[in-house]
Design a protein around this motif. Structure first.
Motif: not given
Length: 238
Positions: A74-79
């Motif tokens: 989820f963090a990867f998708g946001a960043m």
């Protein structure tokens, strides 16, 4: 004459898009395959080391190992928009290694032969579903909302069943999981193809690089989850 020139230009442009699409999809599948190799290597290394496996899954550390991949993805998708292509690729491989750590227990639960057989079956099924998504003229976009709702419900059910430990619920989760990720494999393949075609005329190299990584991540997750759910049915326990 003008119509002929226009048609010729359109034909050349279409051929360029087709060639670019093939290169893009090859990159997506290549990145996904490398990610699977990283996952498999880490899972086998840890899963065949009884002392290391006991140290990880016999302590509270197992909760970190289990939920960390979900947080990272989820963090990867946001960043992704703030990362360079090289950094995004590094995060993807790091995520693949973390996933390998989280599923390493399968080598202590299932026989090596059944794991290999299930992986082969998954690869054949994935190839067929992905080929269908790539070649079909049918618009699969309508499946997206339904599949994502099903996926959210599946994740909630899996978290709840960690504490309940119900075999009946686990069986239902496995059946639904196979169906959802089979559908997502075809859907995501078509979505990756469609996104490339829509952006091909004005996409820069950075966008193409990040798009290939995110496409690889989507198909990687489809493959891995399909494998894990099929393993519930096809795996022979130690």
């Amino acid at each position: 004459m003008a119509q002929f020139d226009t048609a010729r230009v359109a034909g050349v442009r279409s051929a360029q898009i087709d060639e670019g699409l093939r290169a893009h999809m090859n990159k997506v599948y290549g990145l996904m395959s490398l990610g699977m190799l990283v996952t498999g290597g880490v899972a086998y290394t840890v899963g065949t080391n009884e002392a290391l496996l006991a140290q990880i899954f016999g302590s509270p550390l197992r909760w970190v190992v289990m939920f960390a991949p979900l947080v990272v993805v989820f963090a990867f998708g946001a960043m992704i928009n703030r990362l360079s292509v090289a950094a995004a690729q590094g995060v993807f491989y790091g995520f693949a290694a973390l996933m390998g750590l989280s599923i390493s227990y399968i080598f202590a639960v299932y026989t090596g032969v059944s794991i290999a057989q299930t992986f082969l079956i998954t690869a054949i099924a994935f190839a067929g579903l992905s080929l269908y998504g790539y070649t079909t003229k049918k618009d699969l976009s309508g499946m997206g909302t339904f599949l994502m709702m099903g996926l959210i419900g599946l994740i909630v059910a899996m978290i709840v069943n960690i504490f309940l430990g119900s075999p009946a619920i686990m069986f239902a989760i496995s059946v639904i999981g196979v169906l959802i990720f089979a559908g997502l494999t075809a859907y995501d393949t078509q979505a990756i193809k469609t996104e490339y075609i829509q952006h091909a005329a004005h996409a820069d190299q950075e966008w193409l690089g990040k798009s290939a990584i995110m496409g690889a991540l989507r198909l990687y997750l489809d493959f891995l989850n399909l494998f894990m759910f099929l393993l519930q049915f096809l795996g022979n326990r130690e």
